[in-house]
Design a protein around this motif. Sequence first.
Motif, PDB file in Angstrom:
ATOM      1  N   SER A  98       0.842  -1.196   0.000  1.00 48.25           N
ATOM      2  CA  SER A  98       0.000   0.000   0.000  1.00 48.25           C
ATOM      3  C   SER A  98       0.881   1.252   0.000  1.00 48.25           C
ATOM      4  O   SER A  98       1.406   1.629   1.051  1.00 48.25           O
ATOM      5  CB  SER A  98      -0.914   0.001   1.221  1.00 48.25           C
ATOM      6  N   PRO A  99       1.041   1.886  -1.152  1.00 48.35           N
ATOM      7  CA  PRO A  99       1.880   3.090  -1.192  1.00 48.35           C
ATOM      8  C   PRO A  99       1.376   4.208  -0.281  1.00 48.35           C
ATOM      9  O   PRO A  99       2.170   4.952   0.288  1.00 48.35           O
ATOM     10  CB  PRO A  99       1.815   3.532  -2.658  1.00 48.35           C
ATOM     11  N   LEU A 100       0.057   4.309  -0.089  1.00 48.33           N
ATOM     12  CA  LEU A 100      -0.455   5.345   0.805  1.00 48.33           C
ATOM     13  C   LEU A 100      -0.086   5.082   2.264  1.00 48.33           C
ATOM     14  O   LEU A 100       0.160   6.009   3.028  1.00 48.33           O
ATOM     15  CB  LEU A 100      -1.975   5.459   0.660  1.00 48.33           C
ATOM     16  N   LEU A 101      -0.045   3.810   2.646  1.00 45.71           N
ATOM     17  CA  LEU A 101       0.408   3.496   4.007  1.00 45.71           C
ATOM     18  C   LEU A 101       1.882   3.831   4.175  1.00 45.71           C
ATOM     19  O   LEU A 101       2.299   4.309   5.233  1.00 45.71           O
ATOM     20  CB  LEU A 101       0.173   2.025   4.331  1.00 45.71           C
ATOM     21  N   LEU A 102       2.673   3.579   3.143  1.00 47.44           N
ATOM     22  CA  LEU A 102       4.083   3.964   3.196  1.00 47.44           C
ATOM     23  C   LEU A 102       4.215   5.475   3.359  1.00 47.44           C
ATOM     24  O   LEU A 102       5.034   5.965   4.141  1.00 47.44           O
ATOM     25  CB  LEU A 102       4.812   3.508   1.930  1.00 47.44           C
ATOM     26  N   LEU A 103       3.407   6.210   2.623  1.00 43.41           N
ATOM     27  CA  LEU A 103       3.419   7.669   2.726  1.00 43.41           C
ATOM     28  C   LEU A 103       2.986   8.112   4.125  1.00 43.41           C
ATOM     29  O   LEU A 103       3.597   9.004   4.724  1.00 43.41           O
ATOM     30  CB  LEU A 103       2.496   8.287   1.671  1.00 43.41           C
ATOM     31  N   ALA A 104       1.955   7.492   4.671  1.00 41.37           N
ATOM     32  CA  ALA A 104       1.481   7.849   6.007  1.00 41.37           C
ATOM     33  C   ALA A 104       2.553   7.570   7.063  1.00 41.37           C
ATOM     34  O   ALA A 104       2.764   8.387   7.973  1.00 41.37           O
ATOM     35  CB  ALA A 104       0.202   7.082   6.332  1.00 41.37           C
ATOM     36  N   LEU A 105       3.228   6.439   6.947  1.00 46.57           N
ATOM     37  CA  LEU A 105       4.308   6.140   7.891  1.00 46.57           C
ATOM     38  C   LEU A 105       5.455   7.129   7.743  1.00 46.57           C
ATOM     39  O   LEU A 105       6.062   7.547   8.738  1.00 46.57           O
ATOM     40  CB  LEU A 105       4.812   4.712   7.692  1.00 46.57           C
ATOM     41  N   ALA A 106       5.763   7.520   6.500  1.00 48.83           N
ATOM     42  CA  ALA A 106       6.821   8.503   6.275  1.00 48.83           C
ATOM     43  C   ALA A 106       6.442   9.849   6.884  1.00 48.83           C
ATOM     44  O   ALA A 106       7.289  10.520   7.486  1.00 48.83           O
ATOM     45  CB  ALA A 106       7.097   8.639   4.784  1.00 48.83           C
ATOM     46  N   VAL A 107       5.175  10.243   6.762  1.00 48.28           N
ATOM     47  CA  VAL A 107       4.722  11.497   7.364  1.00 48.28           C
ATOM     48  C   VAL A 107       4.837  11.421   8.884  1.00 48.28           C
ATOM     49  O   VAL A 107       5.305  12.366   9.529  1.00 48.28           O
ATOM     50  CB  VAL A 107       3.269  11.817   6.932  1.00 48.28           C
ATOM     51  N   PHE A 108       4.441  10.293   9.478  1.00 45.06           N
ATOM     52  CA  PHE A 108       4.533  10.146  10.930  1.00 45.06           C
ATOM     53  C   PHE A 108       5.980  10.212  11.405  1.00 45.06           C
ATOM     54  O   PHE A 108       6.305  10.947  12.336  1.00 45.06           O
ATOM     55  CB  PHE A 108       3.898   8.825  11.379  1.00 45.06           C
ATOM     56  N   ALA A 138       2.444  11.894  20.484  1.00 44.15           N
ATOM     57  CA  ALA A 138       1.025  12.188  20.262  1.00 44.15           C
ATOM     58  C   ALA A 138       0.858  13.316  19.253  1.00 44.15           C
ATOM     59  O   ALA A 138      -0.041  13.260  18.397  1.00 44.15           O
ATOM     60  CB  ALA A 138       0.354  12.552  21.579  1.00 44.15           C
ATOM     61  N   LEU A 139       1.718  14.316  19.315  1.00 42.77           N
ATOM     62  CA  LEU A 139       1.649  15.423  18.366  1.00 42.77           C
ATOM     63  C   LEU A 139       1.971  14.943  16.953  1.00 42.77           C
ATOM     64  O   LEU A 139       1.290  15.311  15.987  1.00 42.77           O
ATOM     65  CB  LEU A 139       2.610  16.541  18.792  1.00 42.77           C
ATOM     66  N   ALA A 140       2.983  14.095  16.823  1.00 48.21           N
ATOM     67  CA  ALA A 140       3.313  13.534  15.508  1.00 48.21           C
ATOM     68  C   ALA A 140       2.159  12.678  14.995  1.00 48.21           C
ATOM     69  O   ALA A 140       1.838  12.688  13.798  1.00 48.21           O
ATOM     70  CB  ALA A 140       4.591  12.704  15.588  1.00 48.21           C
ATOM     71  N   PHE A 145      -2.374  11.790  11.426  1.00 46.22           N
ATOM     72  CA  PHE A 145      -3.646  11.069  11.464  1.00 46.22           C
ATOM     73  C   PHE A 145      -4.462  11.208  10.178  1.00 46.22           C
ATOM     74  O   PHE A 145      -4.977  10.199   9.674  1.00 46.22           O
ATOM     75  CB  PHE A 145      -4.491  11.489  12.672  1.00 46.22           C
ATOM     76  N   PRO A 146      -4.596  12.417   9.616  1.00 46.70           N
ATOM     77  CA  PRO A 146      -5.383  12.514   8.371  1.00 46.70           C
ATOM     78  C   PRO A 146      -4.815  11.669   7.229  1.00 46.70           C
ATOM     79  O   PRO A 146      -5.572  11.078   6.455  1.00 46.70           O
ATOM     80  CB  PRO A 146      -5.324  14.009   8.021  1.00 46.70           C
ATOM     81  N   VAL A 147      -3.497  11.574   7.158  1.00 49.38           N
ATOM     82  CA  VAL A 147      -2.888  10.765   6.095  1.00 49.38           C
ATOM     83  C   VAL A 147      -3.155   9.286   6.342  1.00 49.38           C
ATOM     84  O   VAL A 147      -3.449   8.534   5.409  1.00 49.38           O
ATOM     85  CB  VAL A 147      -1.373  11.051   5.985  1.00 49.38           C
ATOM     86  N   PHE A 148      -3.055   8.850   7.605  1.00 52.32           N
ATOM     87  CA  PHE A 148      -3.377   7.452   7.924  1.00 52.32           C
ATOM     88  C   PHE A 148      -4.842   7.150   7.600  1.00 52.32           C
ATOM     89  O   PHE A 148      -5.164   6.080   7.095  1.00 52.32           O
ATOM     90  CB  PHE A 148      -3.105   7.150   9.408  1.00 52.32           C
ATOM     91  N   TRP A 149      -5.720   8.093   7.895  1.00 48.16           N
ATOM     92  CA  TRP A 149      -7.141   7.894   7.628  1.00 48.16           C
ATOM     93  C   TRP A 149      -7.398   7.782   6.132  1.00 48.16           C
ATOM     94  O   TRP A 149      -8.132   6.893   5.684  1.00 48.16           O
ATOM     95  CB  TRP A 149      -7.949   9.027   8.254  1.00 48.16           C
ATOM     96  N   LEU A 150      -6.785   8.668   5.342  1.00 48.41           N
ATOM     97  CA  LEU A 150      -6.950   8.603   3.888  1.00 48.41           C
ATOM     98  C   LEU A 150      -6.331   7.337   3.299  1.00 48.41           C
ATOM     99  O   LEU A 150      -6.796   6.821   2.281  1.00 48.41           O
ATOM    100  CB  LEU A 150      -6.329   9.843   3.227  1.00 48.41           C
ATOM    101  N   ALA A 151      -5.279   6.843   3.925  1.00 48.81           N
ATOM    102  CA  ALA A 151      -4.606   5.637   3.433  1.00 48.81           C
ATOM    103  C   ALA A 151      -5.378   4.371   3.792  1.00 48.81           C
ATOM    104  O   ALA A 151      -5.045   3.291   3.298  1.00 48.81           O
ATOM    105  CB  ALA A 151      -3.190   5.557   3.999  1.00 48.81           C
ATOM    106  N   ALA A 156      -6.440  -1.740   6.957  1.00 43.66           N
ATOM    107  CA  ALA A 156      -5.205  -2.525   6.911  1.00 43.66           C
ATOM    108  C   ALA A 156      -4.980  -3.265   8.228  1.00 43.66           C
ATOM    109  O   ALA A 156      -4.563  -4.425   8.229  1.00 43.66           O
ATOM    110  CB  ALA A 156      -4.014  -1.619   6.598  1.00 43.66           C
ATOM    111  N   VAL A 157      -5.268  -2.600   9.331  1.00 39.00           N
ATOM    112  CA  VAL A 157      -5.102  -3.240  10.641  1.00 39.00           C
ATOM    113  C   VAL A 157      -6.021  -4.451  10.759  1.00 39.00           C
ATOM    114  O   VAL A 157      -5.596  -5.542  11.166  1.00 39.00           O
ATOM    115  CB  VAL A 157      -5.379  -2.232  11.784  1.00 39.00           C
ATOM    116  N   PHE A 158      -7.285  -4.283  10.361  1.00 43.11           N
ATOM    117  CA  PHE A 158      -8.214  -5.407  10.462  1.00 43.11           C
ATOM    118  C   PHE A 158      -7.889  -6.500   9.453  1.00 43.11           C
ATOM    119  O   PHE A 158      -8.107  -7.685   9.728  1.00 43.11           O
ATOM    120  CB  PHE A 158      -9.658  -4.920  10.325  1.00 43.11           C
ATOM    121  N   TRP A 159      -7.334  -6.149   8.285  1.00 43.44           N
ATOM    122  CA  TRP A 159      -6.907  -7.168   7.323  1.00 43.44           C
ATOM    123  C   TRP A 159      -5.775  -7.990   7.910  1.00 43.44           C
ATOM    124  O   TRP A 159      -5.785  -9.223   7.817  1.00 43.44           O
ATOM    125  CB  TRP A 159      -6.457  -6.526   6.006  1.00 43.44           C
TER     126      TRP A 159
END
Length: 190
Positions: A98-108, A138-140, A145-151, A156-159
């Motif tokens: 999931s490229p969006l999850l990779l992006l969300a992790l990179a943002v975090f 928590a601030l990070a 959070f919005p990127v994780f939500w969009l991703a 993914a967690v439930f999968w």
Amino acid sequence: MAGKTGDVFSGEPGEPAGGGLAGKLWLPRGLSGGVAREWLERRRAAMRPWAGFVDQRRFSKPRNFGDLCQRVVRNLDTYQSNYTFIFLGLILYCIISSPLLLLALAVFVGAFYVIHLKSLEKKLVLFGREVTGGHQLALAGAVSFPVFWLAGAGAAVFWVLGATLAVIGSHAAFRELENGDLEELTMEPV
């Protein structure tokens, strides 16, 4: 903040003083790779051989519900480290696929690292209070959070949890017990 003995972000006595870019690149002690590496080494040492783990001749249908329960309990205990690596592999597969999850992790990670670098320069104060290490995480998280939500991180967690339950549950239920295991664990019929 740097003078506290239990502070996650304070440097070790042997670490170089924070001069220039090299001094700012030290990660917090709580996020060091040493703890994770030690945990992985303990798991790897306790792991059973993969050839025996996937030996197709050792799989069969349980005779009854008692046998099924007995197999699940004993196999979860016996192959705990193997199951841990299966879980980690499924997490890695989910993140890489999931490229969006990779992006969300990179943002975090980027948000946390920027916040951490700012805290090394001077104490971070938000609403009149000093920002601690937990608050920085928590601030990070709030920033990313919005990127994780969009991703679709929730899906993914439930999968991952569902796939792990299916793979590990079916292996634990259908893998026959070793001969020595049959004598140790006996369940009385109800």
